[in-house]
Structures are given as structure tokens and as C-alpha cells.
Scaffold this active site. Structure first.
Site, PDB file in Angstrom:
ATOM      1  N   LYS A   1       3.487  12.136 -10.276  1.00  0.00           N
ATOM      2  CA  LYS A   1       2.249  12.193 -11.051  1.00  0.00           C
ATOM      3  C   LYS A   1       1.081  12.309 -10.081  1.00  0.00           C
ATOM      4  CE  LYS A   1      -0.977   9.558 -12.255  1.00  0.00           C
ATOM      5  NZ  LYS A   1      -2.115  10.514 -12.371  1.00  0.00           N
TER       6      LYS A   1
ATOM      7  N   GLU B   1       0.657   1.910  -0.907  1.00  0.00           N
ATOM      8  CA  GLU B   1      -0.290   2.173   0.181  1.00  0.00           C
ATOM      9  C   GLU B   1      -1.663   2.160  -0.455  1.00  0.00           C
ATOM     10  OE1 GLU B   1      -2.938   3.380   2.314  1.00  0.00           O
ATOM     11  OE2 GLU B   1      -2.171   5.419   2.098  1.00  0.00           O
TER      12      GLU B   1
ATOM     13  N   CYS C   1      -8.473   6.781   3.292  1.00  0.00           N
ATOM     14  CA  CYS C   1      -8.135   5.356   3.291  1.00  0.00           C
ATOM     15  C   CYS C   1      -8.228   4.758   4.685  1.00  0.00           C
ATOM     16  CB  CYS C   1      -6.749   5.128   2.696  1.00  0.00           C
ATOM     17  SG  CYS C   1      -5.428   5.996   3.552  1.00  0.00           S
TER      18      CYS C   1
ATOM     19  N   GLU D   1     -14.344  -1.378   0.056  1.00  0.00           N
ATOM     20  CA  GLU D   1     -14.089   0.019   0.398  1.00  0.00           C
ATOM     21  C   GLU D   1     -15.016   0.927  -0.405  1.00  0.00           C
ATOM     22  OE1 GLU D   1     -10.126   2.680   1.180  1.00  0.00           O
ATOM     23  OE2 GLU D   1     -10.213   1.559  -0.696  1.00  0.00           O
TER      24      GLU D   1
END
Length: 508
Positions: free
Chosen positions: A185, A260, A299, A402
Site C-alpha cells: 500500500k 521505521e 526521516c 519532527e
């Protein structure tokens, strides 16, 4: 690649070897972030499409002698190499598609395709060279004991929007190499190159039902994959909030989980790294690279510059000067160095973090606003200037959370211990870097950083042969390297008694 006419008709769900519309008939427009205009149409799948795809993957895994898990390793490896060759063949087309879909420059897109091809070749070579099992000494010649590694089963692979094809390859290549079937997906924002990759898998000769694709949103397709009882493993790359939900859903059926997640990555610069003009220029250049590649939507972005106090002012001044000169624009245009953010939502989020940082006392050294429109930078695009925020501290929200945008915060230190403490003061632990000419210091600091990847005098390179994972809330599990292959396997101990006899545990 999937037939373009089928894509225009919304047939972007691939199940059991066929390209299909969504069961509901729903579709979604794909928006180009450079101008906010739609340029593609995909099917908008939901739970029903997901169940059908999982059933196809299950049937392909549980089939008879000719099923994918029982295909000889050499044949599986050969298919992965054919896929790599097809990726090289379509490099320009795929790089352009990645640029239009995700907003990055075409050059970044081309590099991504090269890395994807490398990943397929690496896992093909790795699995082809493996020993068939590990012999375990049972202490007697009458027993043959061996640990063998078998595919997990049906894998749900959920990928992010920032590196659509690269992240998909890190999951698909090892999953196929060891004999799994899967449902992938992609992000509903950037699904196009993943659709193209599934088309290449089919062209390379992958049997029907092994690779299945459902385009659709995370709250329906992703959620159903995570909880589905016929899924044996779910591998997710994305944000912390969504990753937590995936883990909770997967826990009900106790399936294997690989996550992750995010990062808030420190880039620690000691003064000795800047003692020469060449060293200074290199450290500044890499700080820009760490923070602003793909508009900071990485990331592992080095979003926290932690620089020794004695060189802070000179370093930040030059960093801000050069950040202001980064050429923003449509990624397909020549000379553009940085593209837009992926969506209006992502730009608004970035603007909110910058406003909050200024309110908390940060000093704006460059950027901090939307750029003026130009011939290569449409006013409708989701552009935001590379931003440097000085005089930050660890209590600031922008330092702790973040941003996933082109925002670099600056903190300072005086001692090595203080540098390490600042670098480790994060709930994440994905990546980090240390810059120094002192070899002893480099080893000490790298050894003390609690991050899954630590670069010394560099930032951002990764090797397919290495492992990629993190500490803390950056996730669980590993991608790339032998450990990445192991994520998609189960160990089975086969114990053979060559001379069976009575046990006689009991009298009688």
C-alpha cells in the site's frame, strides 16, 4: 509498467495478476506539488479491496509445488535481477514520474531509481549466496539437527510519501527474495512509481498473486492490512502516530511487525573540523545537504545542527547565506536545487513550527516564508524557503518534534560531553553525524550516540549491505543488509533422530 490507459481509467489496484478499479468505483486525483494541479487518477481502494488482495496473496503463498515460496532460490534471484535491469531501462521515465509525484528534483529522482536497482541486485546476490541452513550439534551422531529459514508468508508493506519507490524496494526486494507474497500500500499522495514497479514485476515474470497492490488511504487500506488475520507480517515506514496504530492493530493477531518511524537527527560539528577553509566549507556544505535535501522531507534529515560555540557565529552566518541562495522551483526545471513540499498540509505544518519557534525565542537567520513566484516556481506550488533558526534550545517544540520540512535549528555546546548529551536528548534515535578531525574523538562520540546510523564527517549516505534501523521511537526492526532479509523469515529447527528407540520415561 501498468498500461497508461488503465491508469487513466482508475485501474491501479493489482490483484491476482489483474489491474482493477476499486470495488466501490472511487478514484483519487494525484496532485503535482509544484503547481497544485492534478495530473493522474488512481483507484481509491478500501477494506473490501484489501481483503481481496490479501486473499490473492494468501492463495499464491499456500499453493502447491509451483508456488512462489517453493520456487528455487536461483530463479527468485534471477527475477530480481531482471527487475533491476528493467529499472535501469526505465530510469528517465521513472525519475521524472517520481519528481512530478513527490516534488523532488529530477536528478534526485534518477538517483532514487539507481538505488532501487541496487537494492534488487543486492538482495538477489545475498539470497543466492546463502547456505541452505545452519547445522546445530546435538552431541550425538544419531541426530541430525539443522536450523532452516523460511518465508514468513503474506507480507503487508506500507510505504511513505517522501521516497515512494526507494522505500517500497527496501521491503519488496527482500520479501520476494526469500519467497514471500505481499500486498503493498503506497502513500495515497505519491503512489505512481509503486504502481509502475508492480508493472515491472509482472513484466519480469513474477507469477500472478505474488505481488498485489492496493491504492487507497491509510485509515482504511493500511488499517485493514495491519489487523488482517491472514497477514503474517506488516512492515510500515512513516510517522510515529501512524506507526503506533499499526503496532496496536497488529498485536491482536500477534503478527511480526517492522516499523521505521521518525527522526530528529543531530549533526554535531566540532571546531577542529572547521580549522581549515576546506574543512569549514565541507562541513557547511554537508549541513545544507543534511537539512535541505528534498526540502527536509527525509526521516534521516540532519535537522538539528549542534555546533561548538567557538565557531558558531561564523558557521551559522555562512550557512544562512548559502541557504538563502538555494534555487527553489519545479523539480523538472534545469538548475533547480530544491523542490516544493509534498502538500499544502505539509507546508502549513512547517509554517506552524517556524512561527512557534520564533515565539519561543529562536532567531531567524534565513528563510521563514513562502518565496515569491517565478517562471520556475508557480505561485500555486507548495514552496517554502530553506529556513535556519539560530539560538535554539532543547525545550523548544521545533527542536524536539519532527518537522519534516526545510527547517534547521541551531544549538551550541562547549564540551564533548555536552555535545553528546544534546545529541542524545531526543525521543527518537534514527541517525546522526559527528564532524571532527580528531580520530579518537570521532570514535568516542560515535560510540556514545544512541542512533541507529552514525556518520563521521559525512551525512546521508547509506549502503544496501548495511542495516537501517533506530533506537527509541524511531522504530523496531531492520531494513537493508542481512538483517533486512531476516525480517521476512522465520527460523525453523528440524531435528532428525537417525536411530529412534524407546524413551522409557515411565515404568511399565
Amino acid at each position: 509498467m501498468a498500461d497508461k490507459a488503465e491508469q487513466r481509467a482508475g485501474k491501479t489496484i493489482h490483484v491476482g495478476g489483474e489491474w482493477l478499479e476499486a470495488v466501490s468505483g472511487a478514484t483519487r486525483e494525484i496532485i503535482a506539488p509544484a503547481d497544485a494541479l492534478p495530473f493522474a487518477m488512481v483507484a481509491e481502494g478500501d477494506e473490501k479491496d484489501t481483503d481481496i488482495a490479501v486473499a490473492a496473496a494468501r492463495a499464491a503463498f499456500d499453493g502447491g509445488e509451483g508456488a512462489w515460496p517453493r520456487t528455487p532460490v536461483a530463479e527468485r534471484a534471477a527475477l530480481l535481477r531482471r527487475v533491476a535491469d528493467l529499472l535501469v531501462r526505465d530510469r528517465e521515465q521513472l525519475g521524472l514520474l517520481e519528481s512530478r509525484d513527490a516534488g523532488k528534483t529530477v536528478e534526485e529522482g534518477r538517483v532514487d531509481i539507481d538505488c532501487v536497482a541496487d537494492a534488487f541486485r543486492y538482495f538477489a546476490d545475498l539470497v543466492a549466496a546463502e547456505a541452505p541452513g545452519r547445522v546445530v550439534d546435538a552431541g550425538t551422531p544419531d541426530v541430525h539437527s539443522v536450523v532452516v529459514y523460511e518465508p514468513v508468508g503474506v507480507c503487508a508493506l506500507i510505504t511513505p510519501w517522501n521516497y515512494p519507490l526507494l522505500q517500497a524496494s527496501w521491503k519488496i526486494a527482500p520479501a520476494l527474495a526469500v519467497g514471500n507474497t505481499f500486498v503493498v500500500k503506497p502513500s495515497e499522495i505519491t503512489p505512481l512509481t509503486t504502481i509502475a514497479l508492480v508493472g515491472l514485476l509482472v513484466e519480469a515474470g513474477l507469477p500472478s498473486g505474488v505481488a498485489n497492490l492496493v491504492t487507497g488511504p491509510g485509515h482504511t487500506v493500511g488499517a485493514r492490512l495491519a489487523e488482517h488475520p491472514d497477514v503474517d507480517l506488516v512492515s510500515f515506514t512513516g510517522g510515529l502516530v501512524s506507526g503506533t496504530k499499526v503496532a496496536q492493530a497488529a498485536a491482536v493477531t500477534v503478527k511480526k511487525v517492522a516499523l521505521e518511524l521518525g527522526g530528529k537527527n543531530p549533526n554535531v560539528v566540532f571546531a577542529d573540523a572547521c580549522a581549515t577553509e576546506e574543512g569549514f566549507d565541507t562541513a557547511v556544505d554537508q549541513a545544507l545537504n543534511a537539512a535541505f535535501i528534498h526540502s527536509g522531507q527525509v526521516c534521516s534529515a540532519g535537522a538539528r545542527l549542534i555546533v561548538e560555540e567557538t565557531v558558531r557565529e561564523r558557521f551559522v552566518a555562512e550557512l544562512a547565506r548559502r541557504a538563502a541562495r538555494i534555487r527553489l522551483g519545479r523539480g523538472t526545471e534545469d538548475g533547480v536545487e530544491c523542490g516544493p513540499l509534498v502538500s499544502e498540509q505539509q507546508r502549513a505544518k512547517t509554517e506552524s513550527y517556524v512561527a512557534g519557534a520564533l515565539a519561543e525565542g529562536a532567531v531567524l537567520r534565513s528563510g521563514g516564508k513562502r518565496p515569491e513566484a517565478s517562471a520556475t516556481r508557480p505561485a500555486t506550488g507548495y514552496f517554502y524557503e530553506p529556513t535556519v533558526l539560530d539560538q535554539c534550545h532543547r525545550e523548544m517544540t521545533v527542536v524536539r518534534e519532527e518537522v519534516f520540512g526545510p527547517v534547521l535549528t541551531v544549538e551550541t555546546f562547549r564540551t564533548e560531553d555536552e555535545a553528546v548529551a544534546l545529541a542524545n536528548d531526543t525521543e527518537y534515535g534514527l541517525a546522526g553525524a559527528v564532524w571532527t578531525t580528531d580520530a579518537g574523538r570521532a570514535r568516542r562520540v560515535a560510540g556514545r550516540l544512541r542512533h541507529g546510523t552514525v556518520w563521521i564527517n559525512d551525512f546521508h549516505p547509506y549502503l544496501p549491505q548495511a542495516e537501517w534501523g533506530g533506537f527509541g521511537k524511531s522504530g523496531v526492526g531492520r531494513e537493508l543488509g542481512p538483517a533486512g532479509l531476516a525480517e521476512y523469515r522465520e527460523a525453523k529447527h528440524v531435528y532428525q533422530n537417525l536411530a529412534p528407540g524407546p524413551v522409557r520415561w515411565f515404568a511399565g
